[in-house]
Design a protein around this motif. Structure first.
Motif, short mmCIF file in Angstrom:
data_model
loop_
_atom_site.label_atom_id
_atom_site.label_comp_id
_atom_site.label_asym_id
_atom_site.label_seq_id
_atom_site.Cartn_x
_atom_site.Cartn_y
_atom_site.Cartn_z
N THR A 250 -1.57 -6.90 0.67
CA THR A 250 -2.61 -7.23 1.63
C THR A 250 -2.95 -5.97 2.41
O THR A 250 -2.29 -4.94 2.25
CB THR A 250 -2.17 -8.35 2.59
OG1 THR A 250 -3.28 -8.77 3.36
CG2 THR A 250 -1.04 -7.86 3.49
N LYS A 251 -3.97 -6.03 3.21
CA LYS A 251 -4.33 -4.90 4.06
C LYS A 251 -3.99 -5.22 5.51
O LYS A 251 -4.32 -6.29 6.00
CB LYS A 251 -5.82 -4.55 3.92
CG LYS A 251 -6.12 -3.64 2.75
CD LYS A 251 -7.58 -3.20 2.77
CE LYS A 251 -7.82 -2.17 1.67
NZ LYS A 251 -9.23 -1.73 1.65
N TRP A 256 -2.71 -0.49 3.10
CA TRP A 256 -2.07 -1.43 2.18
C TRP A 256 -0.67 -1.76 2.66
O TRP A 256 0.05 -0.92 3.16
CB TRP A 256 -1.99 -0.83 0.77
CG TRP A 256 -3.30 -0.77 0.08
CD1 TRP A 256 -4.01 0.34 -0.24
CD2 TRP A 256 -4.07 -1.88 -0.39
NE1 TRP A 256 -5.19 0.01 -0.84
CE2 TRP A 256 -5.25 -1.36 -0.96
CE3 TRP A 256 -3.90 -3.26 -0.37
CZ2 TRP A 256 -6.22 -2.15 -1.51
CZ3 TRP A 256 -4.87 -4.06 -0.93
CH2 TRP A 256 -6.03 -3.51 -1.49
N MET A 267 -6.11 -12.73 3.03
CA MET A 267 -6.65 -11.50 2.47
C MET A 267 -5.62 -10.84 1.55
O MET A 267 -5.25 -9.69 1.71
CB MET A 267 -7.05 -10.54 3.59
CG MET A 267 -8.15 -11.08 4.49
SD MET A 267 -9.70 -11.35 3.58
CE MET A 267 -10.14 -9.67 3.21
N CYS A 268 -5.10 -11.60 0.58
CA CYS A 268 -4.08 -11.05 -0.31
C CYS A 268 -4.68 -10.76 -1.69
O CYS A 268 -5.64 -11.39 -2.11
CB CYS A 268 -2.89 -11.98 -0.43
SG CYS A 268 -3.31 -13.66 -0.89
N TYR A 269 -4.08 -9.80 -2.36
CA TYR A 269 -4.61 -9.31 -3.63
C TYR A 269 -3.52 -9.17 -4.66
O TYR A 269 -2.33 -9.04 -4.34
CB TYR A 269 -5.30 -7.95 -3.43
CG TYR A 269 -6.28 -7.92 -2.30
CD1 TYR A 269 -7.52 -8.53 -2.43
CD2 TYR A 269 -5.96 -7.30 -1.09
CE1 TYR A 269 -8.42 -8.52 -1.38
CE2 TYR A 269 -6.85 -7.29 -0.04
CZ TYR A 269 -8.09 -7.90 -0.19
OH TYR A 269 -8.97 -7.90 0.84
N TYR A 271 -2.23 -6.78 -7.78
CA TYR A 271 -2.35 -5.46 -8.40
C TYR A 271 -1.49 -5.43 -9.65
O TYR A 271 -0.29 -5.67 -9.60
CB TYR A 271 -1.89 -4.37 -7.42
CG TYR A 271 -1.75 -2.99 -8.06
CD1 TYR A 271 -2.76 -2.47 -8.86
CD2 TYR A 271 -0.61 -2.22 -7.85
CE1 TYR A 271 -2.64 -1.21 -9.43
CE2 TYR A 271 -0.48 -0.96 -8.42
CZ TYR A 271 -1.49 -0.45 -9.21
OH TYR A 271 -1.37 0.78 -9.78
N SER A 278 -6.90 -3.95 -9.50
CA SER A 278 -6.60 -4.82 -8.37
C SER A 278 -7.74 -5.80 -8.16
O SER A 278 -8.89 -5.53 -8.51
CB SER A 278 -6.41 -3.97 -7.11
OG SER A 278 -6.49 -4.77 -5.95
N GLU A 280 -8.71 -6.60 -5.23
CA GLU A 280 -9.23 -6.29 -3.90
C GLU A 280 -10.75 -6.10 -3.98
O GLU A 280 -11.24 -5.19 -4.64
CB GLU A 280 -8.56 -5.02 -3.37
CG GLU A 280 -8.96 -4.69 -1.95
CD GLU A 280 -9.94 -3.53 -1.90
OE1 GLU A 280 -10.69 -3.43 -0.93
OE2 GLU A 280 -9.96 -2.74 -2.85
N ASN A 281 -11.50 -6.99 -3.31
CA ASN A 281 -12.96 -7.07 -3.43
C ASN A 281 -13.34 -7.35 -4.87
O ASN A 281 -13.33 -8.48 -5.31
CB ASN A 281 -13.64 -5.79 -2.91
CG ASN A 281 -13.43 -5.62 -1.42
OD1 ASN A 281 -13.38 -6.60 -0.69
ND2 ASN A 281 -13.30 -4.38 -0.97
#
Length: 343
Positions: A250-251, A256, A267-269, A271, A278, A280-281
């Motif tokens: 997450t950010k 990171w 807001m987790c991703y 990778y 990833s 992320e977005n």
């Protein structure tokens, strides 16, 4: 109560993360190639006829005179025996090869099957055995006795290469998504070779001693069952392998961070270090140097468990060998003739 609520939120979040990973392709490809799948079932002749009909439609629409000019080339396909299974696949391959110098064949053409499966692979005995068989089967598509001889010879060769590959993955630490994709395609292809061999024998191109349907069915079933068991073992090892090269992150304040508690951050991703991508977005190529290999065991384990329990690719792989085993007798006894006159 609070712990149960956190776990429920984590389950929902993990399900969402996996859905996003599948949507944006942040997930490995370990599928059986589409061309091999299409020609593995009981409707392979119909698939071939549809493929050839589409080819003719494309020719006429793009350059009407091409079909007339190709008359002599296509006349060889007026009567082609054993147009089922790998026989149907190789006929579609030859048809695409015939027109490939005149029109661009689709990316999903059987002509591109080996390139799709093996991509940049530099050294693969499985690829070499499959490639050689496709070449020999093209040569002898109108000579079933020779096709049977080459099938017997190269089936043994591919079988040996498959054993080497699975041993390297299970025992020598050579597991990877690329290796898994090669193995599943090699296993599916080898099973189809065995079915085609039995089919040619039952069609009368082998010896009388070999022409025993029950024996042929039992022999192929045994090998397919073997591959089903191998798939189970390989998937267990593959799951452990993916556990070593995936992270949940997450950010936090623009930087990171990895999970130190259960995954409940919206807001987790995901990778995937093996893919270098990833969620992320949108998926993006990222460098391993951007991340430290520290993360929460619990959250990652939950994600990996969910992934391997709900991953559509794995379900389809298991289904492929299960359905194949059910249809072996009927597949072996299929015998169709292909003619361009019917197109």
């Amino acid at each position: 109560m609070g712990e149960s609520y956190s776990k429920e939120k984590e389950d929902i979040m993990i399900s969402g993360m996996f859905s996003i990973a599948e949507t944006y392709g942040v997930i490995p490809d370990i599928t059986i190639d589409g061309s091999l799948l299409m020609y593995s079932g009981l409707n392979s002749t119909a698939v071939l006829e549809q493929h050839s009909s589409q080819m003719v439609t494309d020719l006429v629409s793009k350059v009407p005179d091409l079909l007339t000019n190709l008359g002599s080339s296509l006349s060889a396909f007026e009567l082609v025996p054993n147009a089922v299974g790998l026989g149907a696949l190789i006929i579609s391959f030859l048809l695409d090869l015939t027109v490939s110098s005149l029109i661009k064949v689709p990316e999903d053409s059987p002509l591109n099957m080996m390139q799709r499966v093996f991509t940049e692979e530099k050294a693969s005995g499985v690829r070499d055995s499959m490639d050689e068989y496709l070449k020999r089967l093209r040569k002898y598509v109108w000579e079933p006795e020779q096709a049977l001889e080459e099938t017997k010879r190269l089936e043994k060769q591919l079988s040996e290469q498959m054993t080497r590959l699975s041993n390297s993955m299970l025992k020598d630490g050579q597991m990877s998504s690329r290796a898994m994709k090669i193995w599943v395609n090699g296993a599916a292809f080898h099973a189809q070779m065995l079915i085609h061999e039995a089919r040619l024998i039952m069609a009368g191109y082998g010896s009388k001693q070999e022409k025993n349907l029950d024996v042929r069915v039992a022999s192929v079933c045994s090998m397919v069952d073997h591959y089903r068991k191998d798939l189970e073992d390989l998937l267990k090892e593959y799951k452990s392998y993916k556990r070593t090269n995936m992270l949940l992150m997450t950010k936090y304040q623009g930087c990171w961070a990895y999970y130190t508690v259960h995954c409940i951050n919206p807001m987790c991703y995901v990778y995937d270090k093996e893919l270098g991508m990833s969620t992320e977005n949108n998926p993006r190529i990222v460098s391993d140097n951007n991340f430290e290999d520290t993360f929460c065991n619990g959250s990652l384990d939950a994600y990996i468990n969910y992934m391997f329990s709900n991953w559509g690719q794995i379900k389809k792989l298991n289904e492929y060998f299960t359905v194949l085993n059910t249809n072996i007798r009927e597949l072996i006894t299929q015998n169709r003739i292909f003619s361009m006159k019917h197109v």
